[in-house]
Design a protein around this motif. Structure first.
Motif, PDB file in Angstrom:
ATOM      1  N   GLU A 175       0.779  -0.993  -0.064  1.00 26.59           N
ATOM      2  CA  GLU A 175       0.261   0.024  -0.053  1.00 26.59           C
ATOM      3  C   GLU A 175       0.937   1.204   0.070  1.00 26.59           C
ATOM      4  O   GLU A 175       2.049   1.332   0.731  1.00 26.59           O
ATOM      5  CB  GLU A 175      -0.928  -0.010   1.209  1.00 26.59           C
ATOM      6  CG  GLU A 175      -1.850  -1.039   0.953  1.00 26.59           C
ATOM      7  CD  GLU A 175      -3.148  -0.886   2.067  1.00 26.59           C
ATOM      8  OE1 GLU A 175      -3.288   0.406   2.471  1.00 26.59           O
ATOM      9  OE2 GLU A 175      -3.754  -1.911   2.091  1.00 26.59           O
ATOM     10  N   ALA A 214      -6.614  -0.527  -0.211  1.00 24.74           N
ATOM     11  CA  ALA A 214      -5.817   0.608   0.423  1.00 24.74           C
ATOM     12  C   ALA A 214      -6.422   1.926   0.203  1.00 24.74           C
ATOM     13  O   ALA A 214      -6.402   2.851   1.169  1.00 24.74           O
ATOM     14  CB  ALA A 214      -4.699   0.615  -0.874  1.00 24.74           C
ATOM     15  N   HIS A 228      -8.407   1.947   3.631  1.00 29.06           N
ATOM     16  CA  HIS A 228      -7.344   2.429   4.740  1.00 29.06           C
ATOM     17  C   HIS A 228      -7.233   3.935   4.744  1.00 29.06           C
ATOM     18  O   HIS A 228      -6.572   4.480   5.574  1.00 29.06           O
ATOM     19  CB  HIS A 228      -6.238   1.653   4.417  1.00 29.06           C
ATOM     20  CG  HIS A 228      -6.097   0.258   5.116  1.00 29.06           C
ATOM     21  ND1 HIS A 228      -5.648  -0.912   4.488  1.00 29.06           N
ATOM     22  CD2 HIS A 228      -6.380  -0.236   6.252  1.00 29.06           C
ATOM     23  CE1 HIS A 228      -5.803  -1.690   5.322  1.00 29.06           C
ATOM     24  NE2 HIS A 228      -6.216  -1.281   6.153  1.00 29.06           N
ATOM     25  N   ASN A 233      -5.242   5.310   2.408  1.00 27.51           N
ATOM     26  CA  ASN A 233      -4.079   5.399   1.651  1.00 27.51           C
ATOM     27  C   ASN A 233      -4.095   5.874   0.166  1.00 27.51           C
ATOM     28  O   ASN A 233      -5.320   5.726  -0.251  1.00 27.51           O
ATOM     29  CB  ASN A 233      -3.239   4.119   1.667  1.00 27.51           C
ATOM     30  CG  ASN A 233      -2.523   3.891   3.306  1.00 27.51           C
ATOM     31  OD1 ASN A 233      -2.137   4.776   3.853  1.00 27.51           O
ATOM     32  ND2 ASN A 233      -2.754   2.710   3.548  1.00 27.51           N
ATOM     33  N   LEU A 252      -1.334   1.840  -4.324  1.00 24.02           N
ATOM     34  CA  LEU A 252      -0.357   0.948  -4.399  1.00 24.02           C
ATOM     35  C   LEU A 252       0.991   1.028  -4.847  1.00 24.02           C
ATOM     36  O   LEU A 252       0.966   2.001  -5.799  1.00 24.02           O
ATOM     37  CB  LEU A 252      -0.979  -0.492  -5.150  1.00 24.02           C
ATOM     38  CG  LEU A 252      -2.234  -1.097  -4.635  1.00 24.02           C
ATOM     39  CD1 LEU A 252      -2.476  -2.275  -5.558  1.00 24.02           C
ATOM     40  CD2 LEU A 252      -2.231  -1.491  -3.394  1.00 24.02           C
ATOM     41  N   SER A 258      -2.143  -2.983   6.685  1.00 18.90           N
ATOM     42  CA  SER A 258      -1.187  -2.626   5.445  1.00 18.90           C
ATOM     43  C   SER A 258       0.316  -2.752   5.947  1.00 18.90           C
ATOM     44  O   SER A 258       1.306  -2.644   5.202  1.00 18.90           O
ATOM     45  CB  SER A 258      -1.468  -1.402   5.076  1.00 18.90           C
ATOM     46  OG  SER A 258      -1.601  -0.207   5.803  1.00 18.90           O
TER      47      SER A 258
END
Length: 580
Positions: free
Chosen positions: A259, A400, A403, A405, A408, A577
């Motif tokens: 991530e 991701a 989360h 984030n 990737l 992650s």
């Protein structure tokens, strides 16, 4: 015989002083071809008589007044230089200097022209053939003083012994950035390689592990590049990632996924009780993150260098980058800030361990050593995922985003740590943080291949119905690319039609040309009129169909910023992650 003639005669003999370097730099600036620039600097470096001159010439051109690893900064801002120049030339700063700077678009260019043409400035100067070492001593004098009056005194004394071209580049070197001649550090590396008939990669490697372009030049001259040694606690160039859409990927199963954390890239150097943290632009940011320093000191680690990410982390959740901004730039954060925005360093690569750099070790080898250290010292470390196709990427990408984030990172299993490079070894999978319809407010002349065209644009958003502003549009960011050559021709034609003001290489436009831009994120920036800037803005489309009345507003920017802050995020206790 006048003063200028005396100086000209002194230059007839080959004299490798500061003036000669500045003339070479000026020649490089006026040369269009990159290879031509490299050739000109290589010839100059080859003729330098002493190692000290070679060291300083490379340093001044690539890094400025001080080496990046020295930690020194002159703290002579453009306003200090401008005010000192106005007094030196005996002109009014507001009535004369500022309009001249507006006309040229550059403070240092303005000062050079004033020094060339103002009788009072000409009378005060007697060029003194300053050596590179003498200029280096002057830079140290400026570093040692703090008051504007002391800095101004040193500047006046120095300028009285310089020609206008020397003064211009002396000022630019003080800024510790690019000399703005289309000749960056990688070109200086190429010139060193050419001058002393070395492989460019060998020169680049020596520069990376020594952190000194000057020392690298001297090693190349004496066939000693293989003697370059890594020095702990100086920053190393970071390995960079390419957007996946810009690279064709045939065998995605040869990559692993991690991530892409919503934080700030950082490098941590640690040896027992000594810890230093460096940002992506190689600045020392140790004092801003005392809890990371304490974290590593408690672990009594051997000499190690980590690559990773600093994130605001609270309640098992990585919080938005915008909150990390509230920590950045604070050299000594107080208890309240530390409690409100606690940070964590998540390691995802290892650059130095067991007394040696491991850049040439392939990713699985570096990863194995990192996981061993992580297990022994309980370090937060990214989780890697095997991928076999686009379905895996899609699943991990959406995870991701949940989360909070950015997306990737795909890392090739056979990749070495390609410091300072942007190739196919690391790929980033992201989606834009958003897009706005904006209006072009200013057009800036391009350089290099874009020379002769206006290819950089300041973009504005609407505030005409915002009671906080008197203007109709205010800047929100700049865009430098995203268009085809054919589109750029059409843009330039429209720019000519809309130009109402000229500021040197910059044109002020009637706000009628609308472009859609996309960006990675919105950041608070109180130094701007909007109070926000866009992270990595780029042109998505030229909206010939839209007019200035269709441009997005500042209130739209503010609303999107708040929505991002309030976005619900998946906690790390479910599908993490990273791991401790």
């Amino acid at each position: 015989m006048n003063k200028t003639q005396n100086h000209s005669d002194a230059m007839n003999a080959e004299n490798f002083n500061f003036y000669t370097l500045c003339k070479v730099i000026q020649t490089i600036r006026q040369t269009r071809s990159t290879n031509g620039k490299i050739q000109a600097f290589a010839e100059y470096l080859r003729r330098l008589p002493s190692d000290r001159d070679l060291h300083l010439a490379a340093q001044f051109t690539a890094e400025g007044a001080f080496e990046e690893v020295s930690g020194k900064r002159a703290s002579v801002g453009s306003r200090t230089s401008a005010l000192a120049a106005a007094k030196f030339c005996e002109i009014d700063y507001d009535l004369v200097f500022k309009p001249c700077r507006t006309a040229t678009g550059s403070s240092s260019e303005t000062i050079e022209r004033l020094m060339n043409n103002i009788p009072e400035a000409i009378e005060k100067r007697v060029p003194g053939n300053l050596t590179l070492e003498q200029v280096d001593e002057i830079f140290d004098q400026l570093y040692a003083v703090s008051s504007r009056a002391d800095k101004e005194k040193i500047l006046w004394e120095t300028w009285s012994r310089m020609t206008p071209v020397e003064i211009k580049y002396f000022i630019r070197m003080l800024s510790q950035g690019s000399l703005r001649i289309g000749f960056e550090t990688r070109s200086v590396v190429a010139a060193i390689a050419k001058a002393f008939k070395k492989k460019r990669e060998d020169v680049r490697y020596a520069h990376m592990i020594t952190g000194s372009i000057g020392k690298t030049a001297v090693l190349a001259k004496h066939n000693q590049l293989d003697e370059a040694r890594f020095k702990l606690f100086h920053p190393l160039s970071f390995m960079l990632a390419s957007p996946i859409e810009s690279r064709s990927v045939d065998h995605i199963e040869q990559y692993v996924a991690e991530e892409k954390f919503d934080g700030m890239r950082a490098q941590v150097h640690v040896k027992e009780n000594t810890v230093q943290i460096f940002s992506r632009d190689l600045n020392d940011i140790t004092r801003s993150f005392p809890e990371i320093v304490s974290f590593f000191i408690e672990r009594k680690m051997p000499a190690t260098v980590f690559d990773g990410e600093i994130c605001v982390y609270k309640d098992d959740t990585i919080l938005p980058f915008q909150l990390l901004q509230k920590r950045m730039g604070i050299k000594k954060p107080g208890k309240k800030i530390l409690e409100k925005y606690p940070v964590l360093f998540i390691a995802y690569d290892l650059l130095f361990t067991d007394g040696k750099p491991i850049f040439d070790l392939k990713l699985p080898g570096r990863r194995k050593l990192l996981e061993k250290l992580s297990k022994k010292h309980r370090l937060p470390t990214s989780v890697q995922f095997e991928i076999s196709g686009n379905d895996d990427i899609e699943y991990l990408f959406n995870r991701a985003l949940r989360h909070g984030n950015e997306g990737l990172m795909l890392k090739h299993k056979e990749s070495k740590y390609e410091y300072g490079q942007r190739r196919k070894s690391w790929l980033k999978v992201k989606k834009p943080g958003g897009s706005f319809d904006t209006v072009v407010m200013y057009a800036h002349a391009g350089s290099g291949k874009r020379g002769g065209t206006y290819s950089d644009f300041t973009l504005g958003i609407s505030v005409k119905e915002d009671e906080r502003y008197e203007e109709e549009f205010i800047p929100i960011g700049k865009a430098y690319g995203g268009y085809t050559d054919e589109e750029l021709k059409k843009i330039n034609q429209r720019v000519k039609e809309l130009t109402v003001e000229r500021y040197g290489p910059t044109l002020g436009l009637i706000p009628k040309l609308v472009v859609e831009i996309e960006f990675d994120d919105i950041q608070v920036n109180r130094r701007t009129k909007a109070g926000y800037t866009l992270r990595l803005p780029r042109l998505k489309a030229i909206r010939w169909d839209l007019g200035p009345e269709d441009v997005d507003t500042l209130k739209t920017v503010e609303k999107m910023y708040q929505e991002k802050l309030q976005q619900e995020r998946l906690t790390q206790d479910k599908n993490p992650s990273f791991e401790f």
